[in-house]
Write a protein that holds these residues in place. Sequence first.
Motif, PDB file in Angstrom:
ATOM      1  N   LEU A   1       0.806  -1.214   0.000  1.00  0.00           N
ATOM      2  CA  LEU A   1       0.000   0.000   0.000  1.00  0.00           C
ATOM      3  C   LEU A   1       0.840   1.265   0.000  1.00  0.00           C
ATOM      4  N   GLU A   2       1.925   1.280   0.795  1.00  0.00           N
ATOM      5  CA  GLU A   2       2.654   2.520   1.043  1.00  0.00           C
ATOM      6  C   GLU A   2       3.879   2.717   0.155  1.00  0.00           C
ATOM      7  N   ALA A   3       4.500   1.634  -0.312  1.00  0.00           N
ATOM      8  CA  ALA A   3       5.732   1.763  -1.085  1.00  0.00           C
ATOM      9  C   ALA A   3       5.444   2.375  -2.451  1.00  0.00           C
ATOM     10  N   ALA A   4       6.392   3.175  -2.942  1.00  0.00           N
ATOM     11  CA  ALA A   4       6.210   3.821  -4.239  1.00  0.00           C
ATOM     12  C   ALA A   4       6.355   2.839  -5.397  1.00  0.00           C
ATOM     13  N   SER A   5       7.108   1.737  -5.173  1.00  0.00           N
ATOM     14  CA  SER A   5       7.337   0.768  -6.242  1.00  0.00           C
ATOM     15  C   SER A   5       6.056   0.034  -6.575  1.00  0.00           C
ATOM     16  N   PRO A   6       5.777  -0.189  -7.868  1.00  0.00           N
ATOM     17  CA  PRO A   6       4.557  -0.925  -8.249  1.00  0.00           C
ATOM     18  C   PRO A   6       4.660  -2.411  -7.953  1.00  0.00           C
ATOM     19  N   LEU A   7       5.890  -2.908  -7.690  1.00  0.00           N
ATOM     20  CA  LEU A   7       6.040  -4.330  -7.433  1.00  0.00           C
ATOM     21  C   LEU A   7       5.653  -4.668  -6.001  1.00  0.00           C
ATOM     22  N   GLU A   8       4.912  -5.743  -5.805  1.00  0.00           N
ATOM     23  CA  GLU A   8       4.501  -6.139  -4.470  1.00  0.00           C
ATOM     24  C   GLU A   8       5.623  -6.872  -3.760  1.00  0.00           C
ATOM     25  N   MET A   9       5.652  -6.729  -2.437  1.00  0.00           N
ATOM     26  CA  MET A   9       6.608  -7.464  -1.618  1.00  0.00           C
ATOM     27  C   MET A   9       5.969  -8.774  -1.172  1.00  0.00           C
ATOM     28  N   TYR A  10       6.771  -9.844  -1.142  1.00  0.00           N
ATOM     29  CA  TYR A  10       6.257 -11.129  -0.677  1.00  0.00           C
ATOM     30  C   TYR A  10       6.171 -11.136   0.843  1.00  0.00           C
ATOM     31  N   LYS A  11       5.206 -11.879   1.354  1.00  0.00           N
ATOM     32  CA  LYS A  11       5.077 -12.036   2.797  1.00  0.00           C
ATOM     33  C   LYS A  11       6.278 -12.808   3.329  1.00  0.00           C
ATOM     34  N   THR A  12       6.897 -12.305   4.407  1.00  0.00           N
ATOM     35  CA  THR A  12       8.037 -13.010   4.982  1.00  0.00           C
ATOM     36  C   THR A  12       7.595 -14.362   5.507  1.00  0.00           C
ATOM     37  N   VAL A  13       8.539 -15.298   5.613  1.00  0.00           N
ATOM     38  CA  VAL A  13       8.226 -16.701   5.912  1.00  0.00           C
ATOM     39  C   VAL A  13       8.635 -17.030   7.350  1.00  0.00           C
ATOM     40  N   PRO A  14       7.736 -17.643   8.141  1.00  0.00           N
ATOM     41  CA  PRO A  14       8.117 -18.053   9.497  1.00  0.00           C
ATOM     42  C   PRO A  14       9.334 -18.971   9.477  1.00  0.00           C
ATOM     43  N   VAL A  15      10.125 -18.914  10.530  1.00  0.00           N
ATOM     44  CA  VAL A  15      11.393 -19.647  10.581  1.00  0.00           C
ATOM     45  C   VAL A  15      11.210 -21.122  10.281  1.00  0.00           C
ATOM     46  N   TRP A  16      10.221 -21.741  10.890  1.00  0.00           N
ATOM     47  CA  TRP A  16      10.072 -23.188  10.759  1.00  0.00           C
ATOM     48  C   TRP A  16       9.561 -23.627   9.392  1.00  0.00           C
ATOM     49  N   LYS A  17       9.188 -22.659   8.526  1.00  0.00           N
ATOM     50  CA  LYS A  17       8.736 -22.989   7.174  1.00  0.00           C
ATOM     51  C   LYS A  17       9.798 -22.699   6.111  1.00  0.00           C
ATOM     52  N   ARG A  18      10.899 -22.107   6.520  1.00  0.00           N
ATOM     53  CA  ARG A  18      11.919 -21.721   5.545  1.00  0.00           C
ATOM     54  C   ARG A  18      12.702 -22.930   5.045  1.00  0.00           C
ATOM     55  N   GLU A  19      12.964 -22.945   3.755  1.00  0.00           N
ATOM     56  CA  GLU A  19      13.748 -24.015   3.139  1.00  0.00           C
ATOM     57  C   GLU A  19      14.976 -23.408   2.467  1.00  0.00           C
ATOM     58  N   ALA A  20      15.921 -24.260   2.106  1.00  0.00           N
ATOM     59  CA  ALA A  20      17.138 -23.776   1.449  1.00  0.00           C
ATOM     60  C   ALA A  20      16.781 -23.134   0.109  1.00  0.00           C
ATOM     61  N   VAL A  21      17.474 -22.053  -0.214  1.00  0.00           N
ATOM     62  CA  VAL A  21      17.180 -21.326  -1.443  1.00  0.00           C
ATOM     63  C   VAL A  21      17.709 -22.094  -2.654  1.00  0.00           C
ATOM     64  N   ARG A  22      16.953 -22.032  -3.754  1.00  0.00           N
ATOM     65  CA  ARG A  22      17.345 -22.660  -5.022  1.00  0.00           C
ATOM     66  C   ARG A  22      17.649 -21.535  -6.014  1.00  0.00           C
ATOM     67  N   VAL A  23      18.881 -21.522  -6.525  1.00  0.00           N
ATOM     68  CA  VAL A  23      19.379 -20.361  -7.266  1.00  0.00           C
ATOM     69  C   VAL A  23      19.795 -20.745  -8.682  1.00  0.00           C
ATOM     70  N   LEU A  24      19.446 -19.893  -9.637  1.00  0.00           N
ATOM     71  CA  LEU A  24      19.931 -19.992 -11.013  1.00  0.00           C
ATOM     72  C   LEU A  24      20.771 -18.754 -11.285  1.00  0.00           C
TER      73      LEU A  24
END
Length: 426
Positions: free
Chosen positions: A207-230
């Motif tokens: 709602l408040e950020a000037a950027s048109p791109l939405e931010m993703y909801k942060t993830v609770p610690v116990w749901k976080r998985e290792a990042v997969r990168v290209l």
Amino acid sequence: MGSWEALSSCSKALSSPGTWNLETPDNSSPDPAGHLEEQKPSPPPLKAENNMDVVLVDSRELLCPTSPPPGRDRIAYEVTVNHRNIEELCLCCGSLQVYTQHPLFQGGMCAPCKDKFLETLFLYDDDGYQCSCSICCSGDTLFICESPDCTRCYCFECVDVLVGPGTSERIHAMNCWVCFLCLPFSQSGLLLRRRKWRHRLKAFYDLEAASPLEMYKTVPVWKREAVRVLTLFEDIQKELRSLGFLESGSGSERGRLKHLDDVTNVVRRDVEGWGPFDLVYGSTQPLGYSCNRCPGWYLFQFHRILQYARSHRGSQQPFFWMFVDNLLLTEADQATAARFLEMEPMTLQDIRGRVLQNAVHVWSNIPGVKSKHMALTAEEEQFLQAQGDARAKLVAKGLAPLVKKCFLPLREYFKYFSQNSLPLYK
């Protein structure tokens, strides 16, 4: 960072029962489902030596002066004496000119504090912790949360004003301390954590950020998985490992990072077979790297592969990307990049001893990157472009430090493999 004697700026924390009365447990919420969404499943009982230090602080301990004090101290007066709703006060500065609500804790936020919050919440120091207080986004000396997967900090003034006078001294005397967003209880003095604060934080940015791109909801610690990168055109495995996003020495990084130098013959089926990916990184050719392709080729190939790797439209799964230009794209190519990537570039500078050593243009949807923007003058850009050999030596040592730090906000979304014990406060 200052010295330990100066309490340089943050304090970590796990706790042992009996020190901090946190008044309202989250399970007092009328919506148990919402509570379960925010709370980690109950762990087995801790051994005595690993128990949390929990501080006893009651909102009744807050001082009630007979006349309104200036600045933030008026928050306690207005709430306890005038019985004003804390949502009518700026939690960051005490102003009565409330523009919106604080996304993490109950309380208001004036327009200037809202802007500062948007600019600084996802800025990180070299130690991997946020640079400013999670409540007011200011603070000189900060306590660091000791919860292993938490990156948040809180300033002395906030805990003394909102939790109770002398609270900072009690925290400082602890061996460890867990922050107000990690504790199982929702209230400490006047500081009351919002229910579903992760949803509130995302909605606040949308709602408040000037950027048109939405931010993703942060993830609770116990749901976080290792990042997969290209990674395209530049291998950043070393940098990701040093930041704790890949586990060192176990071989577990295999299958989580895919590096490609030449993507000419790569098609959608290939990318979908290698994926799914959480982060796609690409750059123009590294300085000093001989190649018969023009810089624009790297941009167009990155955009093509990015479309193959993106999450399906409407997916709530966090997906991040970054494209870095080593000041090789022409103005026309930069304008094309802004149109294709749907954002203007950020200019990140590497300044050492007040001397401009290097700079890059960055397009990314990682939170906090926009806050690092520092525009180059035409003279500075011409100077750097003329220093090709000198800059190539810097880049050859690895990803520029200023770009590397842009990945730190990903700790809010993906598993972090801690390699070193960090200081209690900074």
